[in-house]
Write a protein that holds these residues in place. Sequence first.
Motif, PDB file in Angstrom:
ATOM      1  N   UNK A 154       0.842  -1.178   0.000  1.00  0.00           N
ATOM      2  CA  UNK A 154       0.000   0.000   0.000  1.00  0.00           C
ATOM      3  C   UNK A 154       0.889   1.245   0.000  1.00  0.00           C
ATOM      4  N   UNK A 155       0.246   2.361  -0.214  1.00  0.00           N
ATOM      5  CA  UNK A 155       0.976   3.613  -0.249  1.00  0.00           C
ATOM      6  C   UNK A 155       0.021   4.768   0.036  1.00  0.00           C
ATOM      7  N   UNK A 156       0.583   5.885   0.376  1.00  0.00           N
ATOM      8  CA  UNK A 156      -0.198   7.106   0.554  1.00  0.00           C
ATOM      9  C   UNK A 156      -0.235   7.790  -0.805  1.00  0.00           C
ATOM     10  N   UNK A 157      -1.434   8.129  -1.260  1.00  0.00           N
ATOM     11  CA  UNK A 157      -1.547   8.812  -2.542  1.00  0.00           C
ATOM     12  C   UNK A 157      -1.705  10.311  -2.294  1.00  0.00           C
ATOM     13  N   UNK A 158      -1.240  11.128  -3.239  1.00  0.00           N
ATOM     14  CA  UNK A 158      -1.223  12.578  -3.007  1.00  0.00           C
ATOM     15  C   UNK A 158      -2.588  13.255  -3.058  1.00  0.00           C
ATOM     16  N   UNK A 159      -3.579  12.599  -3.694  1.00  0.00           N
ATOM     17  CA  UNK A 159      -4.908  13.202  -3.820  1.00  0.00           C
ATOM     18  C   UNK A 159      -5.897  12.104  -4.196  1.00  0.00           C
ATOM     19  N   UNK A 160      -7.161  12.456  -4.300  1.00  0.00           N
ATOM     20  CA  UNK A 160      -8.177  11.452  -4.664  1.00  0.00           C
ATOM     21  C   UNK A 160      -8.797  11.754  -6.031  1.00  0.00           C
ATOM     22  N   UNK A 161      -8.006  12.328  -6.911  1.00  0.00           N
ATOM     23  CA  UNK A 161      -8.474  12.549  -8.280  1.00  0.00           C
ATOM     24  C   UNK A 161      -8.599  11.196  -8.972  1.00  0.00           C
ATOM     25  N   UNK A 162      -9.498  11.119  -9.931  1.00  0.00           N
ATOM     26  CA  UNK A 162      -9.753   9.860 -10.631  1.00  0.00           C
ATOM     27  C   UNK A 162      -8.484   9.245 -11.204  1.00  0.00           C
ATOM     28  N   UNK A 163      -7.665  10.042 -11.870  1.00  0.00           N
ATOM     29  CA  UNK A 163      -6.437   9.523 -12.477  1.00  0.00           C
ATOM     30  C   UNK A 163      -5.529   8.915 -11.418  1.00  0.00           C
ATOM     31  N   UNK A 164      -5.398   9.578 -10.284  1.00  0.00           N
ATOM     32  CA  UNK A 164      -4.554   9.065  -9.206  1.00  0.00           C
ATOM     33  C   UNK A 164      -5.092   7.740  -8.686  1.00  0.00           C
ATOM     34  N   UNK A 165      -6.406   7.656  -8.475  1.00  0.00           N
ATOM     35  CA  UNK A 165      -7.014   6.419  -7.979  1.00  0.00           C
ATOM     36  C   UNK A 165      -6.883   5.287  -8.985  1.00  0.00           C
ATOM     37  N   UNK A 166      -7.055   5.585 -10.260  1.00  0.00           N
ATOM     38  CA  UNK A 166      -6.926   4.548 -11.289  1.00  0.00           C
ATOM     39  C   UNK A 166      -5.488   4.030 -11.337  1.00  0.00           C
ATOM     40  N   UNK A 167      -4.520   4.940 -11.334  1.00  0.00           N
ATOM     41  CA  UNK A 167      -3.113   4.523 -11.349  1.00  0.00           C
ATOM     42  C   UNK A 167      -2.791   3.646 -10.138  1.00  0.00           C
ATOM     43  N   UNK A 168      -3.254   4.056  -8.966  1.00  0.00           N
ATOM     44  CA  UNK A 168      -3.024   3.278  -7.745  1.00  0.00           C
ATOM     45  C   UNK A 168      -3.681   1.903  -7.855  1.00  0.00           C
ATOM     46  N   UNK A 169      -4.932   1.874  -8.266  1.00  0.00           N
ATOM     47  CA  UNK A 169      -5.668   0.609  -8.343  1.00  0.00           C
ATOM     48  C   UNK A 169      -4.983  -0.355  -9.311  1.00  0.00           C
ATOM     49  N   UNK A 170      -4.554   0.138 -10.442  1.00  0.00           N
ATOM     50  CA  UNK A 170      -3.923  -0.736 -11.428  1.00  0.00           C
ATOM     51  C   UNK A 170      -2.599  -1.305 -10.928  1.00  0.00           C
ATOM     52  N   UNK A 171      -1.912  -0.589 -10.039  1.00  0.00           N
ATOM     53  CA  UNK A 171      -0.651  -1.085  -9.472  1.00  0.00           C
ATOM     54  C   UNK A 171      -0.855  -1.982  -8.263  1.00  0.00           C
ATOM     55  N   UNK A 172      -1.883  -1.719  -7.458  1.00  0.00           N
ATOM     56  CA  UNK A 172      -1.974  -2.331  -6.141  1.00  0.00           C
ATOM     57  C   UNK A 172      -3.169  -3.262  -5.907  1.00  0.00           C
ATOM     58  N   UNK A 173      -4.198  -3.190  -6.747  1.00  0.00           N
ATOM     59  CA  UNK A 173      -5.428  -3.943  -6.479  1.00  0.00           C
ATOM     60  C   UNK A 173      -5.676  -4.938  -7.603  1.00  0.00           C
ATOM     61  N   UNK A 174      -5.894  -6.189  -7.225  1.00  0.00           N
ATOM     62  CA  UNK A 174      -6.143  -7.233  -8.221  1.00  0.00           C
ATOM     63  C   UNK A 174      -7.460  -6.983  -8.951  1.00  0.00           C
ATOM     64  N   UNK A 175      -7.436  -7.205 -10.260  1.00  0.00           N
ATOM     65  CA  UNK A 175      -8.652  -7.119 -11.053  1.00  0.00           C
ATOM     66  C   UNK A 175      -9.677  -8.096 -10.487  1.00  0.00           C
ATOM     67  N   UNK A 176     -10.927  -7.690 -10.432  1.00  0.00           N
ATOM     68  CA  UNK A 176     -11.982  -8.528  -9.873  1.00  0.00           C
ATOM     69  C   UNK A 176     -12.230  -8.260  -8.399  1.00  0.00           C
TER      70      UNK A 176
END
Length: 59
Positions: free
Chosen positions: A1-23
């Motif tokens: 996990x990591x601390x993200x700098x903001x909750x903008x959509x692009x930031x959340x998508x980038x984080x999810x694609x790196x850290x959260x399994x599809x499904x």
Amino acid sequence: MEVIPNIKSKTLIDFAERQINCGSTIISDGCRSYRKLDGRGYKLQFLVYNPKKNPDHLR
């Protein structure tokens, strides 16, 4: 996990694609930014928090 700098959509998508399994199911407070994850292989579940009854998520 990591601390993200903001909750903008692009930031959340980038984080999810790196850290959260599809499904995986992502549970959030329903912030609009999370809705952009829909259709990218994640299941979304939104919970409504009442800050008067349960302020813990605001800390």
